[in-house]
Design a protein around this motif. Structure first.
Motif, PDB file in Angstrom:
ATOM      1  N   TRP A 125      -9.175   0.878  -5.278  1.00  0.00           N
ATOM      2  CA  TRP A 125      -9.391   0.796  -3.612  1.00  0.00           C
ATOM      3  C   TRP A 125     -10.252   2.014  -3.163  1.00  0.00           C
ATOM      4  O   TRP A 125      -9.470   2.968  -3.365  1.00  0.00           O
ATOM      5  N   HIS A 142      -6.193  10.951  -2.329  1.00  0.00           N
ATOM      6  CA  HIS A 142      -6.255  10.996  -0.852  1.00  0.00           C
ATOM      7  C   HIS A 142      -7.993  12.210  -0.750  1.00  0.00           C
ATOM      8  O   HIS A 142      -8.052  13.086  -1.495  1.00  0.00           O
ATOM      9  N   HIS A 143      -7.805  11.957   0.451  1.00  0.00           N
ATOM     10  CA  HIS A 143      -8.705  13.346   1.091  1.00  0.00           C
ATOM     11  C   HIS A 143      -8.985  14.543   0.976  1.00  0.00           C
ATOM     12  O   HIS A 143      -9.469  15.441   0.409  1.00  0.00           O
ATOM     13  N   TYR A 146      -6.164   3.289  -5.531  1.00  0.00           N
ATOM     14  CA  TYR A 146      -6.878   3.339  -4.582  1.00  0.00           C
ATOM     15  C   TYR A 146      -7.529   5.336  -4.351  1.00  0.00           C
ATOM     16  O   TYR A 146      -6.288   6.108  -4.808  1.00  0.00           O
ATOM     17  N   ARG A 171     -15.841  -0.210   0.530  1.00  0.00           N
ATOM     18  CA  ARG A 171     -15.564   0.703   0.929  1.00  0.00           C
ATOM     19  C   ARG A 171     -16.738   1.845   0.222  1.00  0.00           C
ATOM     20  O   ARG A 171     -16.665   2.719   0.477  1.00  0.00           O
ATOM     21  N   GLU A 224      -9.052  -2.942   8.894  1.00  0.00           N
ATOM     22  CA  GLU A 224      -8.333  -1.757   8.844  1.00  0.00           C
ATOM     23  C   GLU A 224      -7.276  -1.996  10.425  1.00  0.00           C
ATOM     24  O   GLU A 224      -7.684  -1.893  11.220  1.00  0.00           O
ATOM     25  N   TRP A 273      -0.242   6.051   7.834  1.00  0.00           N
ATOM     26  CA  TRP A 273      -0.086   6.040   6.204  1.00  0.00           C
ATOM     27  C   TRP A 273       0.116   7.036   5.847  1.00  0.00           C
ATOM     28  O   TRP A 273       1.435   6.685   4.620  1.00  0.00           O
ATOM     29  N   ASP A 290     -11.632   4.549  -1.349  1.00  0.00           N
ATOM     30  CA  ASP A 290     -12.131   4.923   1.217  1.00  0.00           C
ATOM     31  C   ASP A 290     -12.703   6.363   1.076  1.00  0.00           C
ATOM     32  O   ASP A 290     -12.479   6.982   0.684  1.00  0.00           O
ATOM     33  N   PHE A 291     -13.710   6.487   2.248  1.00  0.00           N
ATOM     34  CA  PHE A 291     -14.534   5.258   2.603  1.00  0.00           C
ATOM     35  C   PHE A 291     -15.741   6.056   2.972  1.00  0.00           C
ATOM     36  O   PHE A 291     -15.698   6.933   3.081  1.00  0.00           O
ATOM     37  N   PHE A 308       1.076  -1.350   0.393  1.00  0.00           N
ATOM     38  CA  PHE A 308       0.306  -0.331   0.111  1.00  0.00           C
ATOM     39  C   PHE A 308       1.229   0.839   0.386  1.00  0.00           C
ATOM     40  O   PHE A 308       1.402   1.169   0.708  1.00  0.00           O
ATOM     41  N   HIS A 367       1.200   5.078   0.278  1.00  0.00           N
ATOM     42  CA  HIS A 367       0.166   6.447   0.915  1.00  0.00           C
ATOM     43  C   HIS A 367       0.922   7.661   0.260  1.00  0.00           C
ATOM     44  O   HIS A 367       2.081   8.071   1.528  1.00  0.00           O
ATOM     45  N   GLY A 410     -13.238   1.200   7.691  1.00  0.00           N
ATOM     46  CA  GLY A 410     -12.470   0.586   7.859  1.00  0.00           C
ATOM     47  C   GLY A 410     -12.923  -0.390   9.383  1.00  0.00           C
ATOM     48  O   GLY A 410     -12.866  -1.486   9.531  1.00  0.00           O
ATOM     49  N   GLU A 436      -0.854  11.697   6.283  1.00  0.00           N
ATOM     50  CA  GLU A 436      -1.888  12.058   5.652  1.00  0.00           C
ATOM     51  C   GLU A 436      -3.155  12.951   5.992  1.00  0.00           C
ATOM     52  O   GLU A 436      -3.919  13.398   5.525  1.00  0.00           O
ATOM     53  N   TRP A 437      -3.607  12.979   7.390  1.00  0.00           N
ATOM     54  CA  TRP A 437      -4.735  13.461   7.899  1.00  0.00           C
ATOM     55  C   TRP A 437      -3.986  15.235   7.940  1.00  0.00           C
ATOM     56  O   TRP A 437      -5.324  16.125   8.711  1.00  0.00           O
ATOM     57  N   CYS A 484      -5.465  -3.884   5.722  1.00  0.00           N
ATOM     58  CA  CYS A 484      -4.003  -3.348   6.008  1.00  0.00           C
ATOM     59  C   CYS A 484      -3.690  -2.626   6.448  1.00  0.00           C
ATOM     60  O   CYS A 484      -4.323  -2.079   7.724  1.00  0.00           O
TER      61      CYS A 484
HETATM   62  O1  FHN Z   1      -9.003   8.059   6.583  1.00  0.00           O
HETATM   63  C1  FHN Z   1      -7.966   6.659   6.269  1.00  0.00           C
HETATM   64  C2  FHN Z   1      -7.063   6.720   5.744  1.00  0.00           C
HETATM   65  O2  FHN Z   1      -5.985   8.164   5.906  1.00  0.00           O
HETATM   66  C3  FHN Z   1      -6.273   5.952   5.221  1.00  0.00           C
HETATM   67  O3  FHN Z   1      -6.034   5.598   3.627  1.00  0.00           O
HETATM   68  C4  FHN Z   1      -6.442   4.559   5.545  1.00  0.00           C
HETATM   69  C5  FHN Z   1      -6.106   3.315   4.631  1.00  0.00           C
HETATM   70  O4  FHN Z   1      -7.144   2.285   5.005  1.00  0.00           O
HETATM   71  N1  FHN Z   1      -8.258   4.277   5.459  1.00  0.00           N
HETATM   72  C6  FHN Z   1      -8.825   5.993   5.905  1.00  0.00           C
HETATM   73  C7  FHN Z   1      -9.263   5.381   7.672  1.00  0.00           C
HETATM   74  O5  FHN Z   1      -9.884   4.238   7.125  1.00  0.00           O
END
Ligand code: FHN
Length: 428
Positions: A187, A85-86, A128, A221, A248, A276, A189-190, A24, A26, A226, A37-38, A269
């Protein structure tokens, strides 16, 4: 959902259940602040302040061929990279936004280079894609809200507005499916709170996915997260329930089954450290021994392990990750037969470790130091011979000194014959 649906899912995931071990990745703008990543949400970084990372993103040492060699040498058979990503930053050259890697100083389509490099090493490739998008003006997160995903006012207030975001999201997924060659995994998310399934227009999305790339496997997802699993766990999985469950940072105690007890494809994961995305100060790396034990545990429960790395802002996988992965790869070079193509053994878990099984071959992973011979309880005469997988050396299988008391037991010992305390086969 019909048996055909389940049958198609089984056919799609055949390679996935064989390969068992994936990488994986990130990676994105958040590698610059290097606090996971948050970081934008947790630290309430405004759009303006986060823009600095877009302006300076230029991973000059990004070498996806090196990443692919690392994954291959670690014994990984597939890899999944964050295409978005987010935070909404796209590592691919989307025509639907300028918030993308090709508009940064690096000017590169990072996803395309990743796909080319990993395919060239013979690995399956996945992307992802975050359903959440903190950057897009029509996603509820618009503006600088802490934990925006939890605050869905925009959707409640103006579903039309959110519909504009969904058109964008579906459009980008279509770009990834039609302009980047054959993908093996999507993949998503989420899902969360009320945002799941048709709130994403998931049926429409899945119909497009199945039409564009029918072999592609999708995680669960679009209707799960997770922590929760969605309808893939039920006897009536929805069209968008996905092809595999995605626990997760945990390995489910008894693997993953539907509500009828049927094993379903699943992939745990798990991060190598506690982040991540790249965490410069996060030195909590798992040892290779731990990773190997977790991989064995997943496979012993019919599952996969998707192990995460978080490359830094220069585009390099951290050295600590490389060191662990190299050691895991060394173990898999000698013991991979007990992982690839293996699954649960339908035997009680032994005290000393775990079993994995492939056809009529049983692999005994002795994880606890054993005093004396290792007891293959309940296997009795069913064990014809034992070999140490790492070097092929013979292990003598003996029966207990009082077979009457333990008729179904058999033992093998790592020690040399002269250390045996039991009659050797030819002395019985
Ligand atoms: O918020 C995301 C997190 O940053 C990361 O990508 C994970 C990986 O499975 N998925 C989310 C949290 O469940």
């Amino acid at each position: 959902m019909s048996q055909t649906f389940i049958q198609q899912r089984t056919e799609r995931t055949e390679w996935f259940l064989r390969d068992r071990f994936g990488m994986f990745i990130h990676w994105g703008l958040y590698a610059i602040p290097a606090r996971g990543e948050w970081v934008r949400s947790v630290e309430r970084i405004s759009s303006e302040d986060y823009r600095q990372y877009f302006d300076e993103f230029n991973p000059e040492r990004y070498d996806p061929k090196a990443w692919a060699r690392t994954a291959k040498e670690a014994g990984m058979k597939y890899a999944v990279l964050t295409a978005k990503h987010h935070d909404g930053f796209c590592l691919f050259d989307s025509k639907l936004t300028d918030y993308k890697s090709t508009r940064t100083a690096c000017g590169r389509d990072l996803v395309r280079e990743f796909l080319d490099a990993f395919r060239a090493e013979g690995l399956k490739v996945g992307l992802y894609y975050s359903l959440l998008d903190w950057h897009h003006p029509d996603y509820p997160a618009y503006g600088d809200r802490i934990h925006p995903m939890r605050d869905n006012e925009a959707y409640k207030r103006d579903p039309e507005r959110f519909g504009v975001y969904l058109d964008y999201m579906h459009g980008q997924v279509r770009e990834l499916l039609t302009e980047y060659g054959k993908l093996d995994i999507m993949w998503f998310d989420f899902s969360y709170d009320g945002m799941k399934g048709e709130k994403w227009r998931a049926t429409e999305l899945m119909e497009m996915i199945r039409a564009q790339q029918p072999h592609l496997i999708v995680d669960n997802r679009l209707e799960a997260s997770g922590e929760e699993g969605g309808s893939i766990y039920t006897e009536q999985p929805s069209l968008y329930s996905g092809d595999f469950a995605s626990p997760e940072q945990i390995i489910p105690p008894r693997g993953v089954t539907d509500d009828q007890g049927n094993s379903i494809p699943w992939e745990a994961c798990i991060t190598l450290n506690n982040n991540w995305g790249y965490g410069a100060n996060d030195l909590t790396y798992k040892s290779a021994k731990t990773v190997i034990r977790k991989l064995v545990e997943c496979v012993s429960k019919n599952g996969n392990l998707l192990l995460n790395v978080g490359p830094d802002a220069a585009g390099e996988i951290p050295q600590r990750s490389l060191t662990v992965l190299a050691e895991v790869g060394e173990w898999l070079r000698r013991n991979g037969d007990s992982i690839y193509g293996c699954g649960e053994a339908d035997l009680p878990k032994p005290d000393w470790g775990r079993y994995t099984r492939k056809g009529n071959k049983l692999y005994a992973h002795v994880l606890e130091e054993s005093v004396g011979p290792v007891n293959l309880a309940g296997l009795g005469d069913r064990v014809q011979r034992a070999r140490l997988l790492a070097d092929g050396s013979e292990l003598f299988v003996t029966r207990p000194w009082n077979a009457k008391l333990y008729p179904d037991d058999a033992f093998f010992n790592f020690a040399q014959p002269e250390h045996f305390t039991y009659p050797l086969p030819d002395e019985r």
